[in-house]
Each structure stands twice: as structure tokens, then as C-alpha cells.
Scaffold this active site. Structure first.
Site, PDB file in Angstrom:
ATOM      1  N   GLY A 270      13.680 -42.957 -50.960  1.00 34.90           N
ATOM      2  CA  GLY A 270      14.773 -43.850 -51.330  1.00 34.90           C
ATOM      3  C   GLY A 270      15.431 -44.451 -50.108  1.00 34.90           C
TER       4      GLY A 270
ATOM      5  N   GLY B 190      19.575 -40.472 -48.557  1.00 32.01           N
ATOM      6  CA  GLY B 190      18.836 -39.547 -47.704  1.00 32.01           C
ATOM      7  C   GLY B 190      19.762 -38.621 -46.943  1.00 32.01           C
TER       8      GLY B 190
ATOM      9  N   GLU C 144      11.480 -40.063 -47.076  1.00 31.51           N
ATOM     10  CA  GLU C 144      10.743 -41.325 -47.016  1.00 31.51           C
ATOM     11  C   GLU C 144      11.740 -42.430 -47.321  1.00 31.51           C
ATOM     12  OE1 GLU C 144       7.917 -41.507 -45.859  1.00 31.51           O
ATOM     13  OE2 GLU C 144       7.205 -39.464 -45.991  1.00 31.51           O
TER      14      GLU C 144
ATOM     15  N   CYS D 114       9.133 -50.466 -49.716  1.00 29.59           N
ATOM     16  CA  CYS D 114       9.640 -50.014 -48.424  1.00 29.59           C
ATOM     17  C   CYS D 114       8.771 -50.453 -47.263  1.00 29.59           C
ATOM     18  CB  CYS D 114       9.799 -48.493 -48.424  1.00 29.59           C
ATOM     19  SG  CYS D 114       8.275 -47.607 -48.842  1.00 29.59           S
TER      20      CYS D 114
ATOM     21  N   SER E   9      18.547 -44.711 -47.022  1.00 34.63           N
ATOM     22  CA  SER E   9      19.084 -43.808 -46.001  1.00 34.63           C
ATOM     23  C   SER E   9      20.435 -43.224 -46.399  1.00 34.63           C
ATOM     24  CB  SER E   9      19.201 -44.538 -44.664  1.00 34.63           C
ATOM     25  OG  SER E   9      20.035 -45.676 -44.782  1.00 34.63           O
TER      26      SER E   9
END
Length: 487
Positions: free
Chosen positions: A196, A201, A218, A253, A198
Site C-alpha cells: 500500500g 506503512g 511494499e 505502484c 507509505s
């Protein structure tokens, strides 16, 4: 298992406890169990492909061919590769033993970590959910999959059909949003893989730190494309276009986020893009059945904000059309974009493609290195020296020369980020390794004991031990017979 009603921390804790109890019995570590689950996934894909395609269409209006090429086929290939290689992956790896420990044997055992959590993303909801699960199963773990609530059709499909093909006592699906994810993150896991952005994250990593749980993140970032003036611009335009708009309409991404090229090449590259886009999607791309839509109104508004920024609103050289009701934004080229604009300081994750121009292509390296490390970096050139310089000096999760996105399709290359674009990697054998602990093992008999390792440590013993630990046969012989020390 779909826990969509009353799933709180207590329910999550009970589920994790049951999973851990089952794992400790050793069933998931058995080769036969792993193979049965992987075969179940292959059977699910073969029997339910139409339902999978329909769910992807409901969530993303994803073209059928794109669903098959970019999601379904890749998961199936991962399962087949794991089935083919699993015995080899599970086999202990023999390594040399210390001379000082002779006679002995040393090897590395890949053992399951335990209970792992996979939190997946909405843009490739089938691939990004199941490919990590394949690795977790192959490594012998119990696993909980939390699909993205932003792709509700695929999430519901997993909850309804996955238990029919795999061991539901060790492989579970939890549906829901922030509350359910929060409840899961409060538990102790042996590893967490999150795909997903940051911002989330950091939340995942903070929660994991409370239990010292290792994480694979990731994430993403702004993946640059450098186009040298000596490139075949028509080929470059085709390959960039399919990597940008042919990957979920830019909602990927690894999709090209911006281009850097020379001022002299930019007009020619724009013309090449216009030709490619009309060839791929027709004169009216909104009528094309090969172009995904924006996932929801929030992301549509976010992309519109980038496009309407005063610094870029007059830079549109192609596209720019939008239809909020249809969640449609056309493939859009933006030329000569200021580096301080919004579109150059946020991950685009959509169909907008800014083009930055420079006098000399070498200037592109500084532009890229002044920003956070990307998940992918792309270079189009015929200049081998520039290629070597790019690979040497650009830090990215992965690099592809003279194409885009294909590096992720290879099971022989690790897929993962660096810095802001993530940590850890998976795909193929790397998935198995990600969800395994590499346990060091040394085994000795009761003979061959060396008196020199025990006190009292005389000068002669020290010489002997120095020779042993240096790994040099000459040094060892020197110590034994009293020759001068050989450096």
C-alpha cells in the site's frame, strides 16, 4: 472465513490463538500439506476464473485481458513454480564447517516462521493478495489474508470461495476496513506483509514494533523514466504507454510516474505517444474497453486536484478529458512540468504522465537522486555507458532498461522497494525465503576434541588456535611444529 460482523481485538486474538495452536502441531510444516494447499489454489483459479474476472471488473472496470495477464496468470504461475521447486527449496542447504569444529557438518534449515498476516492492496487485488499467500503457504506457515476493502467484490470473493479450496483452519480471510485492520495489527504475528502507501506503512511498522514483528512493506513512490535522445522513440512510446495506461490506467505502484528527456526529444516523444495512444485506445479513449477506470470518487478528486494545479493546468499537451460519473480520466501528457508542482511531489497513481525536459540527459540522475528512492526506475537508451552509469548510481527497488514493468513478471527477480518505497522482497523463491527462518545448524560427534580449546591457555595452545581460526593450513602447520608465524 469472513469476519465482517463484530470482528474486534478479542475475536482477532482468539483467531490468532487457534491458528498458533494448530501451527504448533506441525501440520502446516509438512510437505504434503503445503502441496495440497497450492494445488487447491490452482484448482480455484481454473474453476473460478470467470468469477475472478467479474469481480475485478466490478471493482476496477479492469479489462478481461489485463485481469488475466497481470493477475490471474501470474498467481497461477507462482503456484506452479512453488509446486515444482518446493522439495528443492525445503531441502537443507549444506555449507562448509569450521576447521576448528572438525569433524562436523553444517547446514541451513528453512523453517516456517509461524503465523503471518498479509494485508493487500486494491489496485491488483487478486495478485497482491494471493502471491504473498503462495509464498507463506510454500514456506509452511499459517496465514491470515486481509484483502482491501476498496476492492469489495474481490474481497468478498476471497471470503466466499477460498475456504472451499484450502485448509480453513490454517488459512483465513478477514474482510473489513480500518477497524478490522487495527484489530489484526494489535495481535502478535511472526511476520506481516503490507502492500500500500507509505502513510499506512508507517502505521503497520509501528504496530509491529510493539511485538518485534518483522515486516515486509511494499509501498511505491514516483517511478521515473529516462528517455535518451538516441532511443527508438516509437518503441519507447509503445512500451511506456502500455506500462503506464495498460497497467490499471496508471494505478500501479510500478507504473511510470514521470519522464525525463532532452528538450530536443520531447516534441518527438509527445508525437510518438499520441500515435501510440490512438492506436491502443482509439480517438475517444472513454469508449475503449481496454482502459480501466479510476477506482473511486476519492481518487478521482485527488487526481483532479493534481491536474488543476495552477502550475500544470496549462501544460496539458494531450488528453485531460474527465467524466466524474464514469470515474474516467483520459491518458494525459503534461509537458515541461515544474519540479515544485503537486504532480511532481506526490505519487500520481493514475493516468497523468508529466514530462520533464533537460539540456543533457545526464542531468536526469540528479533529479531522480534528489527525490525518495523509487520502487522502479526505467531507462531507454542505446548508450551502454549511460546504462552502466544509471544502474550504478540510481538506487531503486528494481531497474528495467528499454522497457517498463516487465521486471515484476519474472519469478527469478526479487520484487521489493528500498527506502521510502519499501523493505523486503518476494516473488518466486524470494517469497519462500521471505516467509522462512534460515536456521543455522551444526552437528558434531563426540570424537575429535581439541585440547587447545580448553584452559589453561598456554602459548602453544594460542598458536594452535590462531592457526585453526585463521583457516590457513600453513598457519596451522606452523603452530603445530613451531615454525615462525606465516602472515
Amino acid at each position: 472465513m469472513a469476519e465482517d460482523v463484530g470482528f474486534d481485538s478479542q475475536v482477532a486474538a482468539k483467531m490468532v490463538e487457534e491458528l498458533r495452536s494448530g501451527f504448533r502441531k506441525g501440520r502446516t510444516a509438512e510437505y504434503e500439506w503445503r502441496v495440497t494447499q497450492l494445488k487447491g489454489l490452482v484448482r480455484m483459479i481454473d474453476e473460478r476464473e470467470t468469477e475472478i474476472v467479474d469481480a475485478l471488473d466490478k471493482d476496477l472496470k479492469k479489462p478481461k485481458m489485463e485481469s488475466f495477464l497481470h493477475e490471474i496468470s501470474l498467481v497461477r504461475s507462482s503456484c506452479l513454480m512453488a509446486l515444482k521447486k518446493l522439495k528443492q527449496w525445503m531441502k537443507p542447504e549444506k555449507v562448509p564447517s569450521l576447521l576448528a569444529a572438525h569433524p562436523s557438518s553444517s547446514y541451513i534449515v528453512s523453517e516456517p516462521l509461524g503465523i503471518v498476516l498479509v494485508i493487500s492492496a486494491w489496485n491488483y487485488p487478486f495478485l497482491l493478495s494471493l502471491e504473498p499467500v503462495v509464498g507463506a503457504i510454500a514456506a509452511g506457515n499459517a496465514v491470515v489474508l486481509k484483502p482491501s476493502e476498496i476492492a469489495p467484490a474481490v474481497s468478498s470473493l476471497f471470503a466466499n470461495i477460498l475456504p472451499k479450496y484450502v485448509d480453513n483452519s490454517s488459512i483465513k480471510v478477514v474482510e473489513g476496513g480500518v477497524a478490522e485492520t487495527t484489530a489484526l495489527l494489535e495481535q502478535k504475528w511472526d511476520k506481516i506483509l503490507y502492500t500500500g502507501n507509505s502513510r499506512v506503512g508507517r502505521i503497520v511498522m509501528t504496530a509491529a514494533a510493539k511485538h518485534l514483528t518483522p515486516v515486509v512493506l511494499e509501498l511505491g513512490g514516483k517511478s521515473p523514466v529516462v528517455v535518451d535522445s538516441n532511443s527508438d522513440l516509437k518503441v519507447a512510446a509503445n512500451r511506456i504507454a502500455v506500462g503506464k495506461w495498460g497497467c490499471n490506467n496508471g494505478q500501479a505502484c510500478i507504473a511510470p510516474d514521470y519522464i525525463i528527456t532532452t528538450k530536443s526529444s520531447a516534441p518527438l516523444l509527445v508525437d510518438a505517444f499520441k500515435f501510440s495512444l490512438e492506436k491502443f485506445y482509439g480517438k475517444d479513449p472513454q469508449e475503449s474497453k481496454d482502459l480501466s477506470r479510476i477506482v473511486n470518487s476519492n481518487h478521482f478528486a485527488r487526481l483532479t486536484r493534481l491536474l488543476d494545479d495552477d502550475k500544470v493546468s496549462d501544460k496539458v499537451v494531450h488528453g485531460g478529458q474527465r467524466d466524474e460519473k464514469q470515474l474516467f480520466i483520459a491518458p494525459t501528457l503534461l509537458l515541461d512540468i515544474p519540479l515544485d508542482s503537486l504532480v511532481m511531489n506526490e505519487e500520481i497513481f493514475g493516468p497523468l504522465l508529466p514530462i520533464i525536459t533537460v539540456e543533457k540527459i545526464e542531468e536526469s540522475l540528479d533529479i531522480i537522486n534528489d527525490r525518495a528512492k523509487p520502487l522502479s526506475a526505467y531507462l531507454f537508451t542505446k548508450d551502454k555507458k549511460l546504462e552502466e552509469n544509471f544502474i550504478k548510481n540510481i538506487s531503486a527497488g528494481g531497474i528495467l532498461v528499454n522497457d517498463t514493468t516487465l521486471q515484476v513478471a519474472s519469478p527469478h527477480l526479487p520484487f521489493g522497494g528500498v527506502g521510502e518505497s519499501g523493505m523486503g522482497a518476494y516473488h518466486g523463491k524470494f517469497s519462500f525465503d521471505t516467509f522462512s527462518h534460515k536456521k543455522a545448524v551444526m552437528s558434531r560427534g563426540f570424537g575429535g576434541d581439541l585440547p587447545a580449546r580448553y584452559p589453561p591457555y598456554t602459548p602453544q595452545k594460542q598458536k594452535l588456535l590462531r592457526g585453526l581460526l585463521s583457516g590457513s593450513i600453513l598457519a596451522l602447520i606452523s603452530a603445530i611444529i613451531g615454525w615462525p608465524r606465516i602472515e
